[in-house]
Design an enzyme around this catalytic site. Structure first.
Site, PDB file in Angstrom:
ATOM      1  N   ASP A 283       0.889  -0.914  -0.268  1.00 14.76           N
ATOM      2  CA  ASP A 283      -0.438  -0.104   0.017  1.00 14.76           C
ATOM      3  C   ASP A 283       0.368   1.003  -0.481  1.00 14.76           C
ATOM      4  OD1 ASP A 283      -2.277   1.480   0.206  1.00 14.76           O
ATOM      5  OD2 ASP A 283      -3.678   1.063   1.442  1.00 14.76           O
TER       6      ASP A 283
HETATM    7  C1  NOJ Z   1      -4.007   4.244   0.020  1.00 11.84           C
HETATM    8  C2  NOJ Z   1      -5.183   3.052   0.185  1.00 11.84           C
HETATM    9  O1  NOJ Z   1      -5.312   2.947   1.516  1.00 11.84           O
HETATM   10  C3  NOJ Z   1      -5.296   2.216  -1.353  1.00 11.84           C
HETATM   11  O2  NOJ Z   1      -6.781   2.007  -0.816  1.00 11.84           O
HETATM   12  C4  NOJ Z   1      -4.992   2.946  -2.886  1.00 11.84           C
HETATM   13  O3  NOJ Z   1      -5.245   1.754  -3.426  1.00 11.84           O
HETATM   14  C5  NOJ Z   1      -3.294   3.804  -2.950  1.00 11.84           C
HETATM   15  N1  NOJ Z   1      -3.858   4.653  -1.604  1.00 11.84           N
HETATM   16  C6  NOJ Z   1      -3.316   4.025  -3.839  1.00 11.84           C
HETATM   17  O4  NOJ Z   1      -4.297   5.399  -3.827  1.00 11.84           O
END
Ligand code: NOJ
Length: 800
Positions: A283
């Protein structure tokens, strides 16, 4: 399995992984996260062998620096970017959010949220939702879609992101994952199943600093092995079985070790036990170490840098090259990362005719193009919506749950005088996009305007939206209806005399209520927001035919309005996407017979079954870096399993949903595929395939029931099958029953049909912690089928 000794783990040079539980005393039971090294190498098994061979040929052309660039994100037009290598005709990888459609784009659709797909209980709609989304991602040049979501699963009713995924039931979510992965990848786009694993609350999902500038570590979700397998891992196993290209590891810690450097969950469970052949992507900003993450099984660092917005510097990038050169990370580990990333790319044919990244992606990225380090070739701005509105509308209608319908208040029959009320009925007044980092996480929580999707990375940018009032105006004008509306919730708190309605109250009053949810925050309570519960009571005091529609991310306290005799109907429509008004009008007027069912349970008492978030003023001011601990002491007993275990009758059962017709379920019969007792209790040792031991996916029982439409109008029924394992054998904490089958069947009035369910070995087994295997019970298993978790009219017992 190769497990290194503690000494070796420390020598690997990274953060100590999963061996420090003893210091947490009572947490120990829940914090077993042993070191598992080395990271298993992919082989392409399970159908990816040809693509794997092409990935090997590609890898052979790369220098070490290029390999490292293949696994470390960089700046570029998309939410995540892997640098192109022109020499090899590789245009790079574009990674885009999210679970309700491609977010960073214009002229793209906003689909119904995951919770709506779950509420439809319709496999085909789940698949097609993802397929059409996938075509939009591909049309915009996005190789990788950052969806679907199985974490959060929904442990907490107040969890801020539950709506992005499907249901707190792992079987229903597992089906959602499987259909979504298959749909997305059928469109030629890689699916990223996220957030692995235990990402159940937003508060303290990331480390923070306290007032003394001391780092306070992220929350640790402490989950015992059996709960892990039977609850939280279950839907991820479906995703791996369906061939998900990628798995995104989560922000928070799992059993005290960060999600993206937990060798037990990544190397051990995911790659070894489930045989995952794709790549683990971090993430954004979830990487807190270099060597430790690489060796624990992380394969791609996103967005590349340490910070969320700033891709430099990075724990990987040049640092990973150094780690390889000094022997801290084996080059073969980096090779495996590249192979895992490039195999699905070739498997899905992304090297052939893949569109360039849509120009519109970049303007709404976090990064200023002037700071890009690499030149991307961008394609023109294309409209990718291509008639997808129909599916969006159909799915939103199919996922709308009719919870109450007294005196056949619905469907509407050409009302002469209709009133529409509430701040959720009309145009969103503060903009059509709910991720504005400058405006904060509440950017979409505006007072006036309908809520059709939640906030954060799972939101979508509406090209248009059909608000409920607009659609009702259009439909009611066909009947010459007198239509009056009051949309201001402050006004609705006043004496109805001041609402300036026509002299008498409307014959039918429809109140639109909403509840906001977003990434980055959890819900403060389970109320309908903007004072809606009190306003509904006020409205119902003058209107004895009040219909309530909720646009909410999930569980709400509905007991007061359910008990109000003047509230004649309640519809839970969740977040329906861009066609919201049209889909609710279809239901209100009976053009579509409701067939949605709750993917969760609603308690009579708002606190029933609600597991509190971990949060307190003390924690927010703590000086203990490890203070944030979430012990999942309830084990598997969340949602309806909690109500079953304590014998509490909820307000609305899991799987509940009314129709404008009536159905009957009869004639349950269950047969063994092999003679009862003849199959081994543990799965025979076979080479692991994606999804784990392949025998887990073989059918052991076949059940059939007859469903009949006993009413006056056509409609779709969802027979649901639940399995109860023998408690004495399966042990304490075993749920009273678990969903293990469902189907959606359309029936004309008077028509009946036979519905079949295949029960797999995994459906009938429990996780034997000692054996580290799925074990079939020897005692009798109960199989029950009915219309919801509280109405299982047919049941029988069978020995497997
Ligand atoms: C953080 C989020 O938790 C995740 O779900 C997302 O895909 C990424 N940011 C990218 O935006």
């Amino acid at each position: 399995m190769t497990s290194l000794t503690l000494k070796n783990v420390l020598l690997l040079g990274g953060t100590l992984v999963g061996v420090s539980q003893a210091q947490f005393g009572s947490h120990e039971l829940y914090t077993s996260s042993p070191p598992v090294y080395p990271s298993p190498n992919a082989t392409g098994t399970g159908g990816w062998q040809d693509a794997f061979a092409r990935a090997q040929a590609f890898l052979a052309e790369l220098s070490l620096e290029e390999k490292v660039e293949m696994v470390t994100g960089t700046t570029g037009p998309c939410a995540g970017n892997i640098k192109p290598i022109e020499r090899l005709n590789f245009n790079g990888l574009c990674l885009q959010d999210g679970p309700a459609g491609i977010r960073q784009a214009i002229y793209a659709s906003v689909f119904p949220a995951g919770v709506v797909a779950a509420a439809s209980w319709d496999r085909s709609l789940m698949y097609h939702r993802s397929l059409l989304m996938g075509r939009e991602f591909r049309g915009k040049g996005a190789h990788v879609a950052l969806m679907p979501v199985a974490g959060p699963l929904g442990r907490h009713a107040q969890g801020g992101r539950n709506w992005e995924g499907f249901s707190p039931d792992p079987y229903l979510t597992g089906v959602g994952m499987e259909e979504s992965v298959r749909g997305m990848q059928a469109a030629g786009v890689q699916a990223t199943s996220k957030h692995y694993i235990g990402n159940e609350q937003e508060i303290q999902r990331n480390p923070s600093s306290n007032s003394s500038n001391q780092t306070i570590e992220a929350l640790s979700s402490n989950i015992d092995d059996r709960t892990m397998h039977e609850l939280y891992l279950w839907p991820f196993a479906n995703a791996v079985h369906a061939g998900t290209a990628s798995i995104m590891c989560s922000y928070q810690r799992l059993n005290t070790s960060y999600g993206c450097q937990n060798s037990k969950s990544l190397n051990g469970i995911l790659k070894e036990e489930l045989g995952f052949q794709g790549y683990v992507m971090s993430d954004w900003g979830a990487v807190h170490a270099g060597v430790a993450t690489a060796n624990a099984g992380l394969d791609m660092n996103m967005p590349g840098g340490i910070g969320f917005l700033d891709p430099t510097p990075s724990f990987w990038g040049a640092n990973l090259t150094t780690a390889v050169n000094n022997g801290s990370v084996a080059e073969s580990r980096v090779d495996d990362m590249v192979l895992r990333i490039m195999t699905p790319y070739f498997y899905l044919g992304q090297d052939e005719d893949f569109p360039f990244v849509d120009e519109s992606s970049s303007v709404i990225n976090f990064f200023d193009p002037a700071t890009w380090t690499y030149n991307y070739t961008l394609g023109p701005v294309v409209d990718v919506r291509d008639g997808h509105a129909q599916l969006i509308r159909d799915l939103a209608s199919a996922g709308t749950v009719l919870l109450k319908n007294t005196n056949n208040a619905l469907p509407l029959r050409a009302p002469r005088y209709l009133g529409v009320f509430g701040n959720d009925a009309t145009e969103p007044e503060d903009g059509l996009y709910s991720l504005n980092l400058l405006a904060g996480i509440d950017a979409g929580n505006y007072e006036d305007g309908t809520l059709a999707i939640g906030g954060g990375s799972g939101t979508g940018r509406f090209t248009y939206i059909v608000p409920p009032l607009e659609a009702i105006k259009r439909r009611s004008s066909q009947d010459g209806t007198l239509l009056q509306y009051v949309l201001n919730n402050d006004k609705l708190a006043q004496n109805p005399y001041f609402w300036n309605l026509a002299p008498t109250p409307p014959e039918v009053c429809i109140f639109f209520a909403k509840t906001w949810c977003t990434e980055g925050a959890d819900r403060p309570n389970l109320d309908l927001e903007w004072n809606a519960t009190a306003l509904i009571a006020n409205l119902a005091s003058i209107c004895n035919n009040t219909i309530v529609v909720t646009h909410s991310c999930g569980i709400n306290d509905l007991a007061p309005i359910a008990a109000n005799p003047n509230v004649t109907a309640i519809l839970a429509a969740h977040y329906p996407g861009q066609e919201t008004g049209n889909s609710i009008v279809n239901i209100l007027y009976g053009d579509v017979n409701p067939s949605g069912h709750l993917p969760y349970t609603i308690g009579r008492n708002v606190s029933d079954g609600v597991i509190p978030l971990v949060n307190s003023t003390e924690l927010l001011n703590t000086t203990d870096p490890n203070a944030w601990q979430a012990d999942f002491t309830e084990g598997q007993l969340i949602d309806y399993r909690h109500f079953d275990a304590r014998n509490i009758t909820p307000l609305y059962h899991f799987g509940y949903g009314l129709s404008y017709t009536t159905f009957n379920v009869s004639d349950l019969s269950v047969t063994n595929v092999d003679a009862a007792g003849s199959v081994p209790r543990l799965p025979p040792a076979l080479p692991v395939q994606p999804g784990g031991n392949p025998t887990l996916w073989s059918t052991l029982l076949r059940a059939t029931v007859t469903v009949a439409n006993t009413g006056e109008v056509a409609g779709a029924v969802v027979p649901q099958l639940y399995v109860s394992l023998p408690q004495a054998e399966a042990g304490p904490g075993t749920p009273v029953k678990t969903l293990r089958g469902f189907d959606k069947v359309y029936l004309e009035p008077g028509e009946s049909a036979e519905v079949g369910f295949d029960l797999l070995r995994r459906d009938l087994s429990f996780w034997d912690v000692g054996a580290q295997q799925w074990r079939l019970p020897t005692g009798a298993v109960q199989v029950a089928v009915g219309l919801h978790a509280g109405d299982l009219s047919e049941s029988t017992s069978v020995t497997v």
